[in-house]
Design a protein around this motif. Structure first.
Motif, PDB file in Angstrom:
ATOM      1  N   GLU A  88       0.763  -1.141  -0.031  1.00 14.52           N
ATOM      2  CA  GLU A  88      -0.156   0.041   0.000  1.00 14.52           C
ATOM      3  C   GLU A  88       0.772   1.264   0.024  1.00 14.52           C
ATOM      4  O   GLU A  88       2.015   1.183   0.427  1.00 14.52           O
ATOM      5  N   ARG A  89       0.266   2.332  -0.475  1.00 13.55           N
ATOM      6  CA  ARG A  89       1.106   3.751  -0.565  1.00 13.55           C
ATOM      7  C   ARG A  89       0.453   4.283   0.772  1.00 13.55           C
ATOM      8  O   ARG A  89      -0.619   4.508   1.474  1.00 13.55           O
ATOM      9  N   LEU A  90       1.682   5.043   1.348  1.00 14.08           N
ATOM     10  CA  LEU A  90       1.554   5.778   2.450  1.00 14.08           C
ATOM     11  C   LEU A  90       1.750   7.511   2.299  1.00 14.08           C
ATOM     12  O   LEU A  90       1.801   8.064   3.158  1.00 14.08           O
ATOM     13  N   GLY A  91       1.396   7.498   1.082  1.00 13.64           N
ATOM     14  CA  GLY A  91       1.775   8.823   0.347  1.00 13.64           C
ATOM     15  C   GLY A  91       2.329   8.883  -0.970  1.00 13.64           C
ATOM     16  O   GLY A  91       2.446   7.871  -1.504  1.00 13.64           O
ATOM     17  N   PRO A  92       2.272   9.960  -1.624  1.00 14.15           N
ATOM     18  CA  PRO A  92       2.930   9.928  -3.199  1.00 14.15           C
ATOM     19  C   PRO A  92       4.314   9.381  -3.251  1.00 14.15           C
ATOM     20  O   PRO A  92       4.580   8.861  -4.169  1.00 14.15           O
ATOM     21  N   ASP A  93       5.162   9.308  -2.115  1.00 11.60           N
ATOM     22  CA  ASP A  93       6.644   8.809  -2.399  1.00 11.60           C
ATOM     23  C   ASP A  93       6.958   7.722  -1.203  1.00 11.60           C
ATOM     24  O   ASP A  93       8.179   7.581  -0.827  1.00 11.60           O
ATOM     25  N   ARG A  94       6.054   7.000  -0.614  1.00  8.60           N
ATOM     26  CA  ARG A  94       6.377   6.008   0.362  1.00  8.60           C
ATOM     27  C   ARG A  94       5.427   4.928   0.138  1.00  8.60           C
ATOM     28  O   ARG A  94       4.186   4.810  -0.078  1.00  8.60           O
ATOM     29  N   ILE A  95       6.069   3.685   0.325  1.00  8.88           N
ATOM     30  CA  ILE A  95       5.375   2.566  -0.082  1.00  8.88           C
ATOM     31  C   ILE A  95       5.690   1.474   1.077  1.00  8.88           C
ATOM     32  O   ILE A  95       6.784   1.289   1.589  1.00  8.88           O
ATOM     33  N   ARG A  96       4.650   0.719   1.481  1.00 10.32           N
ATOM     34  CA  ARG A  96       4.916  -0.484   2.396  1.00 10.32           C
ATOM     35  C   ARG A  96       4.195  -1.806   2.248  1.00 10.32           C
ATOM     36  O   ARG A  96       3.274  -1.874   1.673  1.00 10.32           O
ATOM     37  N   ALA A  97       4.881  -2.961   2.770  1.00  8.68           N
ATOM     38  CA  ALA A  97       3.953  -4.062   2.420  1.00  8.68           C
ATOM     39  C   ALA A  97       2.975  -4.122   3.885  1.00  8.68           C
ATOM     40  O   ALA A  97       3.044  -3.648   4.773  1.00  8.68           O
ATOM     41  N   THR A  98       1.693  -4.850   3.278  1.00  6.08           N
ATOM     42  CA  THR A  98       0.924  -4.983   4.135  1.00  6.08           C
ATOM     43  C   THR A  98       1.101  -6.429   5.072  1.00  6.08           C
ATOM     44  O   THR A  98       2.078  -7.078   4.949  1.00  6.08           O
ATOM     45  N   PRO A  99       0.108  -6.342   6.112  1.00  6.76           N
ATOM     46  CA  PRO A  99       0.502  -7.557   6.789  1.00  6.76           C
ATOM     47  C   PRO A  99       0.406  -8.953   6.164  1.00  6.76           C
ATOM     48  O   PRO A  99       1.267  -9.834   6.240  1.00  6.76           O
ATOM     49  N   ALA A 100      -0.596  -8.691   5.174  1.00  5.73           N
ATOM     50  CA  ALA A 100      -0.541 -10.153   4.137  1.00  5.73           C
ATOM     51  C   ALA A 100       0.652 -10.139   3.472  1.00  5.73           C
ATOM     52  O   ALA A 100       1.195 -11.232   2.984  1.00  5.73           O
ATOM     53  N   GLY A 101       1.248  -9.010   3.035  1.00  5.85           N
ATOM     54  CA  GLY A 101       2.436  -8.870   2.367  1.00  5.85           C
ATOM     55  C   GLY A 101       3.664  -9.298   2.819  1.00  5.85           C
ATOM     56  O   GLY A 101       4.610 -10.026   2.384  1.00  5.85           O
ATOM     57  N   MET A 102       3.620  -9.192   4.356  1.00  2.00           N
ATOM     58  CA  MET A 102       4.648  -9.423   4.982  1.00  2.00           C
ATOM     59  C   MET A 102       5.057 -10.850   5.021  1.00  2.00           C
ATOM     60  O   MET A 102       6.085 -11.554   5.252  1.00  2.00           O
ATOM     61  N   LEU A 103       4.000 -11.568   4.823  1.00  2.00           N
ATOM     62  CA  LEU A 103       3.956 -13.182   4.926  1.00  2.00           C
ATOM     63  C   LEU A 103       4.698 -13.678   3.686  1.00  2.00           C
ATOM     64  O   LEU A 103       5.357 -14.923   3.929  1.00  2.00           O
ATOM     65  N   VAL A 104       4.652 -12.967   2.690  1.00  2.00           N
ATOM     66  CA  VAL A 104       5.124 -13.415   1.322  1.00  2.00           C
ATOM     67  C   VAL A 104       6.252 -12.354   0.973  1.00  2.00           C
ATOM     68  O   VAL A 104       6.158 -12.044  -0.226  1.00  2.00           O
ATOM     69  N   LEU A 105       7.110 -11.940   1.847  1.00  2.00           N
ATOM     70  CA  LEU A 105       7.762 -10.530   1.550  1.00  2.00           C
ATOM     71  C   LEU A 105       8.684 -10.943   0.411  1.00  2.00           C
ATOM     72  O   LEU A 105       9.070 -10.055  -0.363  1.00  2.00           O
ATOM     73  N   ASP A 106       9.419 -12.064   0.241  1.00  2.00           N
ATOM     74  CA  ASP A 106      10.280 -12.265  -0.440  1.00  2.00           C
ATOM     75  C   ASP A 106       9.765 -12.211  -1.899  1.00  2.00           C
ATOM     76  O   ASP A 106      10.341 -11.830  -2.880  1.00  2.00           O
ATOM     77  N   ALA A 107       8.722 -12.696  -2.196  1.00  2.00           N
ATOM     78  CA  ALA A 107       7.825 -12.742  -3.361  1.00  2.00           C
ATOM     79  C   ALA A 107       7.584 -11.302  -3.899  1.00  2.00           C
ATOM     80  O   ALA A 107       7.724 -10.883  -5.016  1.00  2.00           O
ATOM     81  N   VAL A 108       7.080 -10.302  -2.738  1.00  2.02           N
ATOM     82  CA  VAL A 108       6.776  -9.065  -3.042  1.00  2.02           C
ATOM     83  C   VAL A 108       8.027  -8.248  -3.560  1.00  2.02           C
ATOM     84  O   VAL A 108       7.965  -7.497  -4.562  1.00  2.02           O
ATOM     85  N   VAL A 109       9.061  -8.491  -2.936  1.00  3.39           N
ATOM     86  CA  VAL A 109      10.276  -7.732  -3.261  1.00  3.39           C
ATOM     87  C   VAL A 109      10.802  -8.107  -4.634  1.00  3.39           C
ATOM     88  O   VAL A 109      11.138  -7.327  -5.593  1.00  3.39           O
ATOM     89  N   ALA A 110      10.761  -9.292  -4.949  1.00  2.41           N
ATOM     90  CA  ALA A 110      11.135  -9.802  -6.433  1.00  2.41           C
ATOM     91  C   ALA A 110      10.131  -9.401  -7.366  1.00  2.41           C
ATOM     92  O   ALA A 110      10.499  -8.965  -8.721  1.00  2.41           O
ATOM     93  N   ASP A 111       8.739  -9.293  -7.127  1.00  3.00           N
ATOM     94  CA  ASP A 111       7.943  -8.417  -8.075  1.00  3.00           C
ATOM     95  C   ASP A 111       8.237  -7.118  -8.204  1.00  3.00           C
ATOM     96  O   ASP A 111       8.296  -6.640  -9.630  1.00  3.00           O
ATOM     97  N   LEU A 112       8.531  -6.504  -7.270  1.00  2.84           N
ATOM     98  CA  LEU A 112       8.622  -4.949  -7.270  1.00  2.84           C
ATOM     99  C   LEU A 112      10.011  -4.629  -7.766  1.00  2.84           C
ATOM    100  O   LEU A 112      10.311  -3.568  -8.636  1.00  2.84           O
ATOM    101  N   ALA A 113      11.097  -5.261  -7.710  1.00  2.81           N
ATOM    102  CA  ALA A 113      12.540  -4.929  -7.975  1.00  2.81           C
ATOM    103  C   ALA A 113      12.846  -4.993  -9.634  1.00  2.81           C
ATOM    104  O   ALA A 113      12.049  -5.435 -10.551  1.00  2.81           O
TER     105      ALA A 113
END
Length: 400
Positions: A375-400
Motif C-alpha cells: 500500500e502507498r503511505l503517500g506519494p513517495d512511500r510504500i510499504r508491505a501490508t500484513p498479508a504482504g509481510m507473509l510473502v515478502l520475498d515474493a513481493v520484493v521480487a515482483d517490485l525489483a
C-alpha cells in the motif's frame, strides 16, 4: 569509558524516539557459545579451553581502527554486541571494545549500546559490570516460556532462570528486550497466545518474536529430513503470525518490523540502521558491514567466520575481511527494497529511484496492491501490508 556519561540520559528518557535517519552503527560479533543450539546456523563456536579475551580485545581494537580509517568522521548512534553469546565476555572485554569505538569515532549523546545475553550466563555482578562499561540495553535470548520446549530447543536454561534474568535485567539496564521463538513443533495457536500474553506481561519496551526456521546444516534440518521433527505448515504458521501481530498491537507493542515489536519510540536503533539501509561497521569473526567506499559506492564486507583464523588475519594486517565488494547502484537499490519493506514505515521511493535510476514497476505495484500485498503511505512511500509481510520475498521480487 568515553561513552558512559552521555548515555546516562537514557536513565531519564529510556524511550527516546529512534531517529528517522538511519544513523551509523557498529556491530561487534563475539562468536563463542557454551553450547550450539540444534536450530542455530549463526556463526557460533564452542571451545573447551578458556578464551584469551585480552588478545581478542586487541584484535577488535585493530579492526575497529581500520574500519574508522575507512569511515572517518561518522557519529556512532548505536553499538551492538551480538553472537554467539556476548554475555560470556568479561565486563572488561566489553569496556575495552567500547573504549576503542570511542577512540576512533564521535559518539552520539544518546547512543544505544546493546548486548545480547543468554539467561544461563547471567550473573548480577557481570550485569553490573556491563552497565558500568557502558551497556544501556540488553537483549535476552529467552526463546520459550515452558521448560519442555526449552529442552527441545537445546537451551541451557529453564523458565525459572529466564524469569530471574528478566528481573535482573530490568533492575540493571534502562532498556530490555527479549527473544521468543514460535511456530515450534506441535505448538497450537492457543498455546502460543497464552505464552505470548505472559511474555507481554514480562516485557519492558521491546520483544523480538521469530518463527522457527529450519536451516540447512543444522541438527533440526536432519531431524526434519528424517521425519522426526514436525513443524507447523504454512497455513498454521500464517495463523500464528497473524495472532502475534494482533495481540502485540492490542497490548501496546505493535510490530515495527516483521519480527520486532516495541512501545513506540523504543525500537532497536541499531537494527533500524540496517533496515533503513544505513552504514555500519562490522567487526569480529563472521561479522558483516556496509561502509562507504572511496568512490562513494557502498561496500559489502564479510569477515572470516572461524575465530582463530580471523584472529591471525587481524593480527597480521588489521582486517579479518574475506570479501570486500563494491555494490552497484542497482544492487544497492535491491538491498534497500529488501531491508526497507520489512518495516511498517516502508521505504522512501525517491531514495530508491536515485539508486535504481528508474521508477518502481507500476504494473507490478498495481497488481500487488490489488491483491492486498502493498500500500502507498503517500506519494513517495510504500510499504508491505500484513498479508504482504507473509510473502515478502515474493513481493520484493515482483517490485525489483
Amino acid at each position: 569509558m568515553n561513552v558512559v556519561a552521555p548515555h546516562r540520559t537514557s536513565d531519564v528518557l529510556p524511550f527516546a524516539k529512534a531517529p528517522a535517519a538511519p544513523g551509523f552503527g557498529v556491530y561487534v560479533h563475539w562468536p563463542f557459545c557454551a553450547a550450539k543450539c540444534p536450530y542455530c546456523d549463526f556463526n557460533s563456536h564452542v571451545r573447551r579451553t578458556p578464551i584469551d579475551q585480552p588478545r581478542y580485545v586487541a584484535a577488535f581494537t585493530r579492526e575497529l581502527r581500520e574500519a574508522a580509517r575507512r569511515s572517518p568522521g561518522e557519529l556512532v548512534t548505536s553499538i551492538f554486541f551480538g553472537g554467539g553469546t556476548p554475555s560470556l565476555m568479561e565486563p572488561a572485554t566489553v569496556g575495552g571494545i567500547l573504549d576503542a569505538v570511542a577512540a576512533h569515532w564521535k559518539i552520539a549523546p544518546d547512543v544505544e549500546v546493546t548486548l545480547e545475553a543468554n539467561p544461563s550466563s547471567v550473573e548480577a555482578s557481570r550485569f553490573r559490570g556491563y552497565r558500568a562499561a557502558g551497556v544501556n540495553r540488553v537483549s535476552l535470548g529467552v526463546q520459550a516460556l515452558n521448560d519442555a520446549d526449552l529442552r527441545r530447543l537445546g537451551r541451557l536454561h529453564d523458565v525459572e532462570t529466564a524469569l530471574k534474568a528478566i528481573t535482573l535485567a530490568r533492575e540493571t539496564f534502562p532498556r530490555l528486550s527479549f527473544d521468543l521463538i514460535y511456530a515450534r513443533p506441535n505448538q497450537t495457536v492457543a498455546e502460543w497466545e497464552a505464552e505470548l500474553s505472559r511474555a507481554i506481561d514480562l516485557a519492558a519496551d521491546h520483544l523480538s518474536l521469530y518463527q522457527l526456521t529450519i536451516e540447512m546444516g543444522t541438527p533440526f534440518f536432519e531431524l526434519r529430513k528424517a521425519g522426526k521433527l514436525i513443524v507447523p505448515d504454512g497455513e498454521l504458521s500464517a495463523e500464528l503470525y497473524e495472532m502475534t501481530q494482533a495481540l502485540t498491537a492490542s497490548r501496546g507493542l505493535p510490530a515495527y518490523e516483521i519480527s520486532n515489536h516495541a512501545v513506540p519510540g523504543a525500537e532497536s536503533r541499531h537494527n533500524l540502521t540496517y533496515w533503513r539501509y544505513g552504514y555500519y561497521a562490522g567487526v569480529g569473526p563472521g561479522a558483516h558491514g556496509r561502509l562507504k567506499g572511496d568512490s562513494g559506492y557502498r561496500h559489502a564486507i564479510a569477515n572470516e567466520p572461524l575465530p582463530e583464523t580471523w584472529l591471525k588475519m587481524v593480527e597480521s594486517w588489521d582486517s579479518g575481511a574475506l570479501t570486500d565488494e563494491e555494490l552497484s547502484l542497482e544492487e544497492q537499490a535491491d538491498e534497500l527494497l529488501l531491508m526497507g519493506l520489512r518495516l511498517s514505515e516502508g521505504i522512501d521511493l525517491s531514495r530508491w529511484r536515485k539508486l535504481a535510476g528508474r521508477d518502481i514497476d507500476r504494473a507490478s505495484e498495481a497488481d500487488l496492491a490489488t491483491h492486498g500485498m502493498i500500500e502507498r503511505l503517500g506519494p513517495d512511500r510504500i510499504r508491505a501490508t500484513p498479508a504482504g509481510m507473509l510473502v515478502l520475498d515474493a513481493v520484493v521480487a515482483d517490485l525489483a
